[in-house]
Design a protein around this motif. Structure first.
Motif, PDB file in Angstrom:
ATOM      1  N   THR A   1       1.029  -1.107  -0.158  1.00 21.75           N
ATOM      2  CA  THR A   1       0.107  -0.035  -0.069  1.00 21.75           C
ATOM      3  C   THR A   1       0.982   1.263   0.080  1.00 21.75           C
ATOM      4  O   THR A   1       1.774   1.412   0.750  1.00 21.75           O
ATOM      5  CB  THR A   1      -0.993  -0.085   1.083  1.00 21.75           C
ATOM      6  OG1 THR A   1      -1.799  -0.876   1.020  1.00 21.75           O
ATOM      7  CG2 THR A   1      -1.734   1.350   1.299  1.00 21.75           C
TER       8      THR A   1
ATOM      9  N   LYS B   1      -3.873  10.299  -2.269  1.00 24.09           N
ATOM     10  CA  LYS B   1      -3.746   9.473  -3.286  1.00 24.09           C
ATOM     11  C   LYS B   1      -3.204   7.962  -2.131  1.00 24.09           C
ATOM     12  O   LYS B   1      -2.489   7.939  -1.734  1.00 24.09           O
ATOM     13  CB  LYS B   1      -3.115   9.387  -4.438  1.00 24.09           C
ATOM     14  CG  LYS B   1      -2.771   8.278  -5.257  1.00 24.09           C
ATOM     15  CD  LYS B   1      -4.243   8.177  -5.962  1.00 24.09           C
ATOM     16  CE  LYS B   1      -4.498   9.394  -6.993  1.00 24.09           C
ATOM     17  NZ  LYS B   1      -3.080   9.521  -7.910  1.00 24.09           N
TER      18      LYS B   1
ATOM     19  N   PHE C   1      -5.644  -1.415  -6.892  1.00 26.25           N
ATOM     20  CA  PHE C   1      -6.615  -0.480  -6.394  1.00 26.25           C
ATOM     21  C   PHE C   1      -6.116   0.981  -6.271  1.00 26.25           C
ATOM     22  O   PHE C   1      -5.191   1.072  -5.895  1.00 26.25           O
ATOM     23  CB  PHE C   1      -7.560  -0.771  -5.193  1.00 26.25           C
ATOM     24  CG  PHE C   1      -8.002  -2.163  -5.144  1.00 26.25           C
ATOM     25  CD1 PHE C   1      -9.143  -2.586  -5.535  1.00 26.25           C
ATOM     26  CD2 PHE C   1      -7.060  -3.241  -4.557  1.00 26.25           C
ATOM     27  CE1 PHE C   1      -9.847  -3.886  -5.139  1.00 26.25           C
ATOM     28  CE2 PHE C   1      -7.548  -4.533  -4.204  1.00 26.25           C
ATOM     29  CZ  PHE C   1      -8.847  -4.818  -4.919  1.00 26.25           C
TER      30      PHE C   1
ATOM     31  N   VAL D   1      -7.285   4.484  -4.897  1.00 24.04           N
ATOM     32  CA  VAL D   1      -8.323   5.110  -3.948  1.00 24.04           C
ATOM     33  C   VAL D   1      -8.115   6.456  -3.773  1.00 24.04           C
ATOM     34  O   VAL D   1      -7.199   6.945  -3.904  1.00 24.04           O
ATOM     35  CB  VAL D   1      -8.084   4.474  -2.540  1.00 24.04           C
ATOM     36  CG1 VAL D   1      -9.258   4.854  -1.711  1.00 24.04           C
ATOM     37  CG2 VAL D   1      -8.036   2.901  -2.596  1.00 24.04           C
ATOM     38  N   ASN D   2      -9.316   7.084  -3.925  1.00 28.46           N
ATOM     39  CA  ASN D   2      -9.708   8.607  -3.695  1.00 28.46           C
ATOM     40  C   ASN D   2     -10.404   8.718  -2.404  1.00 28.46           C
ATOM     41  O   ASN D   2     -11.567   8.696  -2.248  1.00 28.46           O
ATOM     42  CB  ASN D   2     -10.378   9.316  -4.911  1.00 28.46           C
ATOM     43  CG  ASN D   2     -10.526  10.650  -4.628  1.00 28.46           C
ATOM     44  OD1 ASN D   2     -10.611  11.226  -3.610  1.00 28.46           O
ATOM     45  ND2 ASN D   2     -10.656  11.376  -5.915  1.00 28.46           N
TER      46      ASN D   2
ATOM     47  N   SER E   1     -13.971   6.628  -3.106  1.00 26.93           N
ATOM     48  CA  SER E   1     -14.141   5.959  -4.339  1.00 26.93           C
ATOM     49  C   SER E   1     -12.996   5.474  -4.438  1.00 26.93           C
ATOM     50  O   SER E   1     -11.940   5.566  -4.144  1.00 26.93           O
ATOM     51  CB  SER E   1     -14.745   6.952  -5.476  1.00 26.93           C
ATOM     52  OG  SER E   1     -13.674   7.614  -5.957  1.00 26.93           O
ATOM     53  N   TYR E   2     -12.945   4.320  -5.421  1.00 23.64           N
ATOM     54  CA  TYR E   2     -11.861   3.551  -5.792  1.00 23.64           C
ATOM     55  C   TYR E   2     -12.088   2.809  -7.139  1.00 23.64           C
ATOM     56  O   TYR E   2     -13.136   2.819  -7.811  1.00 23.64           O
ATOM     57  CB  TYR E   2     -11.408   2.405  -4.927  1.00 23.64           C
ATOM     58  CG  TYR E   2     -12.549   1.266  -4.503  1.00 23.64           C
ATOM     59  CD1 TYR E   2     -12.073   0.149  -5.576  1.00 23.64           C
ATOM     60  CD2 TYR E   2     -13.554   1.361  -4.178  1.00 23.64           C
ATOM     61  CE1 TYR E   2     -12.994  -0.919  -5.427  1.00 23.64           C
ATOM     62  CE2 TYR E   2     -14.610   0.221  -4.020  1.00 23.64           C
ATOM     63  CZ  TYR E   2     -14.146  -0.878  -4.658  1.00 23.64           C
ATOM     64  OH  TYR E   2     -15.065  -1.919  -4.600  1.00 23.64           O
TER      65      TYR E   2
ATOM     66  N   GLU F   1     -10.692  -0.288  -9.495  1.00 18.82           N
ATOM     67  CA  GLU F   1     -10.158  -1.849  -9.336  1.00 18.82           C
ATOM     68  C   GLU F   1      -9.957  -2.463 -10.610  1.00 18.82           C
ATOM     69  O   GLU F   1     -10.520  -2.224 -11.744  1.00 18.82           O
ATOM     70  CB  GLU F   1     -11.100  -2.644  -8.667  1.00 18.82           C
ATOM     71  CG  GLU F   1     -10.683  -4.202  -8.638  1.00 18.82           C
ATOM     72  CD  GLU F   1     -11.762  -5.112  -8.054  1.00 18.82           C
ATOM     73  OE1 GLU F   1     -12.373  -4.697  -7.099  1.00 18.82           O
ATOM     74  OE2 GLU F   1     -11.954  -6.183  -8.712  1.00 18.82           O
TER      75      GLU F   1
ATOM     76  N   ILE G   1      -9.783  -2.119   0.703  1.00 18.85           N
ATOM     77  CA  ILE G   1     -10.466  -0.805   0.449  1.00 18.85           C
ATOM     78  C   ILE G   1     -11.193  -0.403   1.792  1.00 18.85           C
ATOM     79  O   ILE G   1     -12.132  -1.313   2.254  1.00 18.85           O
ATOM     80  CB  ILE G   1     -11.613  -1.175  -0.732  1.00 18.85           C
ATOM     81  CG1 ILE G   1     -10.771  -1.451  -1.828  1.00 18.85           C
ATOM     82  CG2 ILE G   1     -12.378   0.135  -1.096  1.00 18.85           C
ATOM     83  CD1 ILE G   1      -9.678  -0.391  -2.456  1.00 18.85           C
TER      84      ILE G   1
ATOM     85  N   PHE H   1     -16.662   2.839   0.680  1.00 22.68           N
ATOM     86  CA  PHE H   1     -16.225   3.317  -0.623  1.00 22.68           C
ATOM     87  C   PHE H   1     -16.923   2.809  -1.718  1.00 22.68           C
ATOM     88  O   PHE H   1     -17.142   1.686  -1.886  1.00 22.68           O
ATOM     89  CB  PHE H   1     -14.654   3.208  -0.841  1.00 22.68           C
ATOM     90  CG  PHE H   1     -13.722   4.160   0.002  1.00 22.68           C
ATOM     91  CD1 PHE H   1     -14.161   4.453   1.276  1.00 22.68           C
ATOM     92  CD2 PHE H   1     -12.854   4.989  -0.331  1.00 22.68           C
ATOM     93  CE1 PHE H   1     -13.630   5.277   2.129  1.00 22.68           C
ATOM     94  CE2 PHE H   1     -12.076   5.707   0.326  1.00 22.68           C
ATOM     95  CZ  PHE H   1     -12.515   5.942   1.863  1.00 22.68           C
TER      96      PHE H   1
ATOM     97  N   LYS I   1     -17.139   1.922  -5.712  1.00 28.31           N
ATOM     98  CA  LYS I   1     -16.337   1.296  -6.731  1.00 28.31           C
ATOM     99  C   LYS I   1     -16.729   2.377  -8.339  1.00 28.31           C
ATOM    100  O   LYS I   1     -17.879   2.326  -8.579  1.00 28.31           O
ATOM    101  CB  LYS I   1     -16.641  -0.015  -6.957  1.00 28.31           C
ATOM    102  CG  LYS I   1     -15.507  -0.528  -8.257  1.00 28.31           C
ATOM    103  CD  LYS I   1     -15.813  -2.296  -8.141  1.00 28.31           C
ATOM    104  CE  LYS I   1     -15.205  -2.861  -9.530  1.00 28.31           C
ATOM    105  NZ  LYS I   1     -15.026  -4.214  -9.735  1.00 28.31           N
TER     106      LYS I   1
ATOM    107  N   ASP J   1      -8.885  12.140  -9.629  1.00 25.20           N
ATOM    108  CA  ASP J   1      -8.133  10.879  -9.180  1.00 25.20           C
ATOM    109  C   ASP J   1      -6.805  11.142  -9.358  1.00 25.20           C
ATOM    110  O   ASP J   1      -5.767  10.988  -8.420  1.00 25.20           O
ATOM    111  CB  ASP J   1      -8.732   9.810  -9.548  1.00 25.20           C
ATOM    112  CG  ASP J   1     -10.103   9.304  -9.074  1.00 25.20           C
ATOM    113  OD1 ASP J   1     -10.455   9.625  -7.955  1.00 25.20           O
ATOM    114  OD2 ASP J   1     -10.746   8.632 -10.159  1.00 25.20           O
TER     115      ASP J   1
END
Length: 241
Positions: free
Chosen positions: A57, A63, A75, A77-78, A83-84, A86, A222, A226, A228, A236
């Motif tokens: 990670t 970010k 992934f 992720v925001n 949100s994210y 994938e 995640i 959140f 997708k 992003d």
């Protein structure tokens, strides 16, 4: 440019087996600059990395990137938007970016040259070796001074292959990747200077901590709640800003 480089996230071609998770904390400083008549103030950020068994990670500003080789997934992720996105590996960034950015992909091809400079230096607690790195894209030229060490509590060779293999997705060819593999060790300090649209910029990244310890619960997952999304937005790519 730092956001673009962050977007070059990493496909692990071989397993990185660790007896414990590794935490890496780095300080990132961007000097003040002027672009298209607008003054941008100096900026300081903290970048954090967790490296586990086939998982990584990366947290930088707004970010988060999560790589899970156990599931063969990545992934982006925001956190601000909750949100994210994938995607399966190997990564194809062209399938994730907004359609309006597609013509830019060809302009983001990067060539790289790496040369050991014969210098050694102690950075923090690490004994490092120096390298000069020249990178170029159609829109910019970049130069880096890199100080790398092999004195880290994880398999830095496997980590380097992880970075190198993901770079193949859109931005580098095999010869450029081979150049990056000349850096022997993990990068403790990098000083990047670049010219973007006539603006001179400098970004300095320095590792402050490398520690073996248990990762927080959920750091490779995640966050709950959140949403997708099918593709990345411009927000992003800017890091949620």
């Amino acid at each position: 440019m730092k956001k673009i480089l962050f977007a070059v996230v990493f496909f692990l071609a071989i397993a990185v087996f660790l007896s414990a998770d590794v935490y890496i904390k780095s300080n990132v400083h961007t000097n003040a600059f002027t672009m298209m008549g607008k003054n941008q103030p100096a900026k300081d950020e903290v970048m954090e990395q967790w490296i586990g068994n086939n998982q990584m990670t990366n947290i930088s500003g707004d970010k988060i990137m999560i790589l899970d080789m156990n599931k063969n997934l990545m992934f982006i992720v925001n956190p601000k938007e909750k949100s994210y996105v994938e995607t399966s590996l190997p990564l194809d960034m062209s399938k994730l970016i907004p359609k309006e950015m597609a013509p830019m992909m060809a302009m983001m091809k990067m060539t790289v040259k790496v040369a050991p400079n014969g210098k050694t230096q102690k950075v923090g607690t690490w004994n490092c070796t120096g390298y000069d790195v020249d990178m170029s894209m159609s829109m910019m030229q970049m130069k880096m001074k890199v100080w790398a060490t092999t004195e880290v509590p994880f398999d830095w060779k496997a980590f380097s292959k992880m970075y190198a293999n993901v770079a193949k997705m859109q931005f580098m060819d095999d010869s450029s990747i081979a150049e990056f593999m000349k850096i022997n060790g993990y990068q403790i300090l990098s000083e990047m200077t670049m010219n973007v649209m006539g603006a001179d910029m400098k970004v300095t990244t320095q590792v402050a901590e490398i520690t073996k310890k248990a990762a927080p619960a959920g750091v490779y997952s995640i966050p709950a709640g959140f949403t997708k999304k099918d593709s990345l937005s411009l927000q992003d790519l800017r890091g949620g800003q």
